[in-house]
Design a protein around this motif. Sequence first.
Motif, mmCIF file in Angstrom:
data_model
loop_
_atom_site.group_PDB
_atom_site.id
_atom_site.type_symbol
_atom_site.label_atom_id
_atom_site.label_comp_id
_atom_site.label_asym_id
_atom_site.label_seq_id
_atom_site.Cartn_x
_atom_site.Cartn_y
_atom_site.Cartn_z
ATOM 1 N N ILE A 115 0.807 -1.368 0.057
ATOM 2 C CA ILE A 115 -0.057 -0.184 -0.091
ATOM 3 C C ILE A 115 0.843 1.159 0.271
ATOM 4 N N ARG A 116 1.935 1.138 0.780
ATOM 5 C CA ARG A 116 2.753 2.412 0.733
ATOM 6 C C ARG A 116 3.427 2.647 -0.506
ATOM 7 N N GLN A 117 3.897 1.651 -1.284
ATOM 8 C CA GLN A 117 4.428 1.812 -2.405
ATOM 9 C C GLN A 117 3.382 2.255 -3.211
ATOM 10 N N MET A 118 2.343 1.745 -3.591
ATOM 11 C CA MET A 118 1.068 2.161 -4.541
ATOM 12 C C MET A 118 0.839 3.675 -4.248
ATOM 13 N N VAL A 119 0.697 4.018 -2.839
ATOM 14 C CA VAL A 119 0.526 5.450 -2.467
ATOM 15 C C VAL A 119 1.496 6.464 -3.115
ATOM 16 N N GLY A 120 2.706 5.963 -2.794
ATOM 17 C CA GLY A 120 3.928 6.674 -3.303
ATOM 18 C C GLY A 120 4.117 6.956 -4.806
ATOM 19 N N GLU A 121 3.632 5.865 -5.603
ATOM 20 C CA GLU A 121 3.725 5.893 -7.080
ATOM 21 C C GLU A 121 2.625 6.793 -7.369
ATOM 22 N N ALA A 122 1.373 6.686 -6.830
ATOM 23 C CA ALA A 122 0.303 7.390 -7.260
ATOM 24 C C ALA A 122 0.503 9.123 -6.835
ATOM 25 N N THR A 123 0.704 9.212 -5.678
ATOM 26 C CA THR A 123 1.000 10.610 -4.989
ATOM 27 C C THR A 123 2.109 11.339 -4.877
ATOM 28 N N GLY A 124 3.141 10.609 -5.048
ATOM 29 C CA GLY A 124 4.559 10.959 -4.738
ATOM 30 C C GLY A 124 4.752 11.136 -3.148
ATOM 31 N N VAL A 125 3.896 10.914 -2.283
ATOM 32 C CA VAL A 125 3.924 10.965 -1.000
ATOM 33 C C VAL A 125 4.413 9.592 -0.296
ATOM 34 N N GLU A 126 5.644 9.599 0.321
ATOM 35 C CA GLU A 126 6.420 8.592 0.942
ATOM 36 C C GLU A 126 5.815 8.156 2.272
ATOM 37 N N LEU A 127 5.092 7.447 2.713
ATOM 38 C CA LEU A 127 4.458 7.219 3.844
ATOM 39 C C LEU A 127 5.534 6.397 4.774
ATOM 40 N N GLY A 128 5.543 6.744 5.944
ATOM 41 C CA GLY A 128 6.452 5.998 6.738
ATOM 42 C C GLY A 128 5.920 4.650 7.406
ATOM 43 N N GLU A 129 6.596 3.820 8.121
ATOM 44 C CA GLU A 129 6.121 2.498 8.533
ATOM 45 C C GLU A 129 5.205 2.523 9.803
ATOM 46 N N ASP A 130 5.173 4.029 10.319
ATOM 47 C CA ASP A 130 4.496 4.253 11.505
ATOM 48 C C ASP A 130 3.050 4.454 11.010
ATOM 49 N N VAL A 131 2.725 4.869 9.660
ATOM 50 C CA VAL A 131 1.452 5.236 9.370
ATOM 51 C C VAL A 131 0.146 4.390 9.788
ATOM 52 N N ASP A 132 -0.808 5.152 10.267
ATOM 53 C CA ASP A 132 -1.999 4.328 11.009
ATOM 54 C C ASP A 132 -2.954 3.723 9.840
ATOM 55 N N PHE A 133 -3.068 2.310 9.852
ATOM 56 C CA PHE A 133 -3.615 1.607 9.014
ATOM 57 C C PHE A 133 -4.865 0.852 9.555
ATOM 58 N N SER A 134 -5.230 1.501 10.790
ATOM 59 C CA SER A 134 -6.276 0.679 11.708
ATOM 60 C C SER A 134 -7.763 0.944 11.206
ATOM 61 N N SER A 135 -7.923 2.020 10.152
ATOM 62 C CA SER A 135 -9.190 2.306 9.662
ATOM 63 C C SER A 135 -8.966 3.275 8.610
ATOM 64 N N PRO A 136 -10.003 3.204 7.472
ATOM 65 C CA PRO A 136 -10.230 4.149 6.326
ATOM 66 C C PRO A 136 -9.871 5.660 6.726
ATOM 67 N N ARG A 137 -10.582 6.069 7.976
ATOM 68 C CA ARG A 137 -10.429 7.362 8.419
ATOM 69 C C ARG A 137 -8.975 7.831 8.883
ATOM 70 N N ALA A 138 -8.552 6.884 9.855
ATOM 71 C CA ALA A 138 -7.042 6.962 10.343
ATOM 72 C C ALA A 138 -6.224 7.152 9.127
ATOM 73 N N PHE A 139 -6.280 6.264 8.274
ATOM 74 C CA PHE A 139 -5.239 6.454 7.055
ATOM 75 C C PHE A 139 -5.367 7.604 6.456
ATOM 76 N N LEU A 140 -6.380 8.258 5.944
ATOM 77 C CA LEU A 140 -6.824 9.453 5.257
ATOM 78 C C LEU A 140 -6.249 10.569 6.256
ATOM 79 N N GLU A 141 -6.443 10.518 7.453
ATOM 80 C CA GLU A 141 -5.905 11.655 8.200
ATOM 81 C C GLU A 141 -4.546 11.663 8.382
#
Length: 373
Positions: free
Chosen positions: A137-163
């Motif tokens: 998911i981090r790789q796909m987001v990075g390729e699509a948006t250019g935003v590199e997400l760290g390993e500490d990103v919250d995947f617990s829910s869609p809302r948490a991830f979007l925030e």
Amino acid sequence: MPLTTQYTVRIATPAAGPQSRVRKQFNTLVKKLEAERVRLALWREELPKIRTLADDEYKPLASTFDAHRRRLLVQLDEACSDRTMSKTDREKLADMICTIARDLMQMDEEDELIKEIYNKHSGCDFDSEMDAEKALIRQMVGEATGVELGEDVDFSSPRAFLEAMQKKMEALEREAGQQQEQAAQAKPAKPVKLSAREARQQAEELKLKQSVRDIFRKLASALHPDRETDPAEHGRKTALMQRANAAYAANDLLGLLELQLEVEQIDQTGLDNLDDERIKQFNRMLGGQIDEIKFDILALGSAFSLDMGWDVGQHSTPKAMMRVLRADIAAMRANVNYIEADLDTFSDRKQLKAWLKGYRIVAKDPGYGEPWF
């Protein structure tokens, strides 16, 4: 923001000749904006009631259901160790266990007991699976948006991830802005040559801001409460000035025009005599206000929908959302009753074996039972 106002802003048809297109458009946009204001006020009024119902009825039922499923999971795990269970029975039990465990771990990835039971019956390691999926998911987001997400990103829910995504993007924007400021201070910026279209857009934006500023200044000049010695009039003007400040801060053209009508700073004749160029500017602002309110409505409903696991934008009105919530409450209440019956039935090995005869392992589609991401 009031639902309705007695000071309706309209531009009348001129006595001589047909009404111009921009005048018709103005009246149409005002009606649309008024309707959107009513919708927004309704969402703000009704959404707290919807949240209260979810907190008071749905969430306790959902918690009870999950607690029962956890008990059922342990019960099925124990049944797998029963020597009276055949190889086929154990395969069916393992399928049930993995399905229930995956669903439960969507709610709580840290429940070690559930994780242990899942690992035992799936032949996989849950943590390794999740790490691989999150990395993807981090790789796909990075390729699509250019935003590199760290390993500490919250995947617990869609809302948490979007925030988490939003915070990351805001941080990148701040960093880019700081770099631009530092570069500008280090080296004088060369004049940027605008295209003809960009120059027209910039000039138009300045005109729009000036129009709103002019209206606000006229109101402020007439409504300044410090000039009033009469306490009643001072209080009235203070309230009106607060409304003017709020409308100006929100770039609310319609609100400012309504105030002008209310305090008799303009009258219907004054509106009717506006030239088409000024009306065209007003139309652009009204269109922008409509878009902003639509976005605010979507944001209000989306936050609650994400919390409930619903599709964003699925409910067009609070009434529709309330109807779906009541249906979900009824369904969850039925689920609790069903699983309580299953706990009782499956506690008897003979009844469990008889029930398993009708159970079929169905080939799952890719992603079935996976966490939301």
